[in-house]
Motif scaffolding. Structure first.
Motif, short mmCIF file in Angstrom:
data_model
loop_
_atom_site.label_atom_id
_atom_site.label_comp_id
_atom_site.label_asym_id
_atom_site.label_seq_id
_atom_site.Cartn_x
_atom_site.Cartn_y
_atom_site.Cartn_z
N LEU A 123 0.82 -1.20 0.00
CA LEU A 123 0.00 0.00 0.00
C LEU A 123 0.86 1.26 0.00
CD1 LEU A 123 -3.15 0.25 0.08
CD2 LEU A 123 -2.90 0.77 2.53
N ARG A 124 0.47 2.23 -0.83
CA ARG A 124 1.14 3.53 -0.84
C ARG A 124 0.37 4.49 0.06
NH1 ARG A 124 2.46 7.37 -6.13
NH2 ARG A 124 0.37 8.23 -5.81
N PHE A 125 1.06 5.48 0.61
CA PHE A 125 0.42 6.44 1.51
C PHE A 125 0.62 7.85 0.97
CE2 PHE A 125 1.37 2.60 3.75
CZ PHE A 125 0.13 2.30 4.28
N THR A 126 -0.49 8.59 0.93
CA THR A 126 -0.49 9.90 0.28
C THR A 126 -1.20 10.91 1.18
OG1 THR A 126 -0.68 8.78 -1.86
CG2 THR A 126 -1.07 11.15 -1.82
N PRO A 127 -0.48 11.83 1.81
CA PRO A 127 -1.16 12.89 2.55
C PRO A 127 -2.12 13.66 1.64
CG PRO A 127 1.17 12.87 3.08
CD PRO A 127 0.99 11.92 1.94
N PHE A 128 -3.28 13.98 2.20
CA PHE A 128 -4.34 14.58 1.40
C PHE A 128 -4.94 15.77 2.17
CE2 PHE A 128 -8.80 13.68 -0.58
CZ PHE A 128 -8.56 14.59 -1.60
N VAL A 129 -4.21 16.90 2.25
CA VAL A 129 -2.86 17.16 1.80
C VAL A 129 -2.07 17.79 2.95
CG1 VAL A 129 -3.31 17.46 -0.66
CG2 VAL A 129 -3.60 19.42 0.87
N TYR A 157 12.20 6.15 1.53
CA TYR A 157 13.28 5.15 1.55
C TYR A 157 12.88 3.93 2.38
CZ TYR A 157 17.88 3.09 2.27
OH TYR A 157 18.94 2.21 2.32
N LEU A 158 12.38 4.16 3.60
CA LEU A 158 12.05 3.06 4.49
C LEU A 158 10.85 2.24 3.99
CD1 LEU A 158 12.49 4.66 8.03
CD2 LEU A 158 13.90 2.89 6.99
N SER A 159 9.95 2.89 3.26
CA SER A 159 8.74 2.19 2.80
C SER A 159 8.93 1.51 1.45
CB SER A 159 7.57 3.17 2.72
OG SER A 159 7.79 4.14 1.70
N GLY A 160 10.10 1.64 0.86
CA GLY A 160 10.30 1.09 -0.48
C GLY A 160 9.55 1.88 -1.53
N ASN A 161 9.64 3.21 -1.43
CA ASN A 161 9.02 4.13 -2.40
C ASN A 161 7.49 4.05 -2.40
OD1 ASN A 161 11.63 5.02 -3.57
ND2 ASN A 161 11.71 2.90 -4.29
N ARG A 162 6.91 3.81 -1.22
CA ARG A 162 5.45 3.75 -1.12
C ARG A 162 4.90 5.02 -0.48
NH1 ARG A 162 3.45 -0.26 2.19
NH2 ARG A 162 5.45 -0.74 3.16
N PHE A 163 5.37 6.14 -0.96
CA PHE A 163 4.91 7.41 -0.41
C PHE A 163 4.80 8.44 -1.53
CE2 PHE A 163 5.62 11.50 1.87
CZ PHE A 163 4.53 11.43 2.73
N GLY A 164 3.65 9.09 -1.59
CA GLY A 164 3.45 10.21 -2.50
C GLY A 164 3.13 11.44 -1.68
N LEU A 165 3.79 12.55 -1.95
CA LEU A 165 3.65 13.74 -1.13
C LEU A 165 2.54 14.64 -1.68
CD1 LEU A 165 4.73 15.32 1.30
CD2 LEU A 165 6.29 16.50 -0.27
N PRO A 184 15.38 8.60 -1.54
CA PRO A 184 14.54 7.58 -2.18
C PRO A 184 15.23 7.03 -3.42
CG PRO A 184 13.29 9.59 -1.72
CD PRO A 184 14.72 9.92 -1.49
N THR A 185 14.98 5.77 -3.71
CA THR A 185 15.57 5.16 -4.90
C THR A 185 14.76 5.46 -6.16
OG1 THR A 185 14.38 3.09 -4.45
CG2 THR A 185 16.61 3.31 -3.57
N GLN A 186 13.58 6.06 -5.97
CA GLN A 186 12.76 6.55 -7.08
C GLN A 186 12.26 7.93 -6.73
OE1 GLN A 186 9.54 3.79 -7.77
NE2 GLN A 186 10.89 2.03 -8.00
N PRO A 187 11.96 8.78 -7.73
CA PRO A 187 11.43 10.11 -7.43
C PRO A 187 10.12 10.02 -6.65
CG PRO A 187 12.12 9.99 -9.73
CD PRO A 187 12.17 8.59 -9.19
N VAL A 188 9.97 10.85 -5.64
CA VAL A 188 8.71 10.91 -4.88
C VAL A 188 7.74 11.82 -5.63
CG1 VAL A 188 7.61 11.60 -2.72
CG2 VAL A 188 9.91 10.60 -2.69
N PRO A 189 6.58 11.31 -6.04
CA PRO A 189 5.64 12.17 -6.73
C PRO A 189 5.10 13.25 -5.80
CG PRO A 189 4.65 10.03 -6.30
CD PRO A 189 6.09 9.93 -5.92
#
Length: 289
Positions: A79-85, A105-113, A172-177
């Motif tokens: 599951l990804r987590f996305t503050p809204f907002v 980083y800790l979540s394995g790129n499961r965070f969108g800002l 992060p190993t991938q860009p955070v959206p």
């Protein structure tokens, strides 16, 4: 289509089992509400209630958004987590960048800002940030967070923030959206110009269509190669046919919840009923899309 589960202002003990149930039901993401504090006295209005009232927020529990996202990420695997907002311009952007990078980083790129500008001067006052020029401050915050989350040395020299080359590690190993919330023309322009997506907070379907049309006009000017996400809260999100209509309009993520949260008093819906909503939606909608 990706599916986001929205739940807020409920018993904090419910969040971990709800996140686990949402993941099991096939949801891609869970939204996380943000609120710093509730003022005892205020003349401000809330933009997402019919009469602008905000008294329903008095006494509602809000776990700090980054803390809650980290706890839920530790209790799930996909599951990804996305503050809204996140109310970004009331916060120090270097600290937000550190929190964002660490969580991603800790979540394995499961965070969108998900970020936005608070409509309430009180939020700025209690955080010691001027309310004036908040739009320009917001722009600079986004640039700072994006630059520092790259993991490279980054310096910034703006009107509000000025610092030499610094680096955040780990990155992060991938860009955070970075997803921009808001219904105004300025918010839509900001999303197309600086964001990796736009977050819609519900309302009149005709207004949604107008905003989607405007985004279509603005997005060709976008320079980023990261796919643009469009997150929408709509009644069409509750049936497979409605999901198809949203897909045809370019929506990439649908936000669904199963109760109306803008009422005074505590949430009395039992946890078992909330989980049943998720299971039913997973079987009747997600599995058929």
């Amino acid at each position: 289509m990706r599916f986001t589960y929205a739940e807020a202002m409920t018993d904090p003990a419910h969040y971990i089992p709800l996140a686990q149930a949402a993941e099991a039901a096939g949801f891609h993401s869970m939204s996380i509400a943000d609120s710093i504090a509730y003022p005892a006295e205020s003349d401000s209005t809330y933009p997402y209630t019919p009469d602008g009232s905000r008294e329903f927020l008095d006494g509602k529990p809000f776990i700090e958004a980054f803390v809650l996202s980290a706890a839920l990420a530790a209790a799930t695997t996909r599951l990804r987590f996305t503050p809204f907002v996140i109310k970004l311009p009331i916060r120090p952007p270097v600290l937000v960048a550190k929190q964002t990078a660490s969580l991603a980083y800790l979540s394995g790129n499961r965070f969108g800002l998900g970020v936005g500008i608070s409509p309430w001067p009180e939020d700025f006052e209690i955080m010691g940030v001027p309310f004036a020029k908040r739009g320009k401050r917001m722009d600079e915050c986004i640039e700072v967070v994006r630059g520092l989350c790259s993991g490279e040395y980054f310096e910034y020299h703006g009107e509000f923030y000025d610092f030499p080359k610094i680096k955040i590690t780990p990155a992060p190993t991938q860009p955070v959206p970075i997803l921009i919330g808001g219904h105004s023309e300025a918010a839509l322009r900001r999303a197309a110009r600086l964001g990796d997506g736009w977050m819609h907070a519900g309302g009149d379907p005709a207004d949604l269509d107008r905003m989607l049309t405007r985004l279509t006009e603005l997005l060709p000017e976008r320079e980023s190669n990261i796919p643009f996400e469009i997150h929408v809260a709509s009644l069409d999100g509750y049936t497979p046919d409605g999901i198809k209509r949203l897909e045809d309009k370019g929506v990439t993520d649908v936000i669904v919840g199963f109760r109306y949260p803008y009422v005074a008093g505590e949430d009395t819906e039992p946890l078992a009923k909330k989980i049943a909503h998720l299971e039913r939606y997973g079987n009747s909608v997600i599995a058929k899309c």
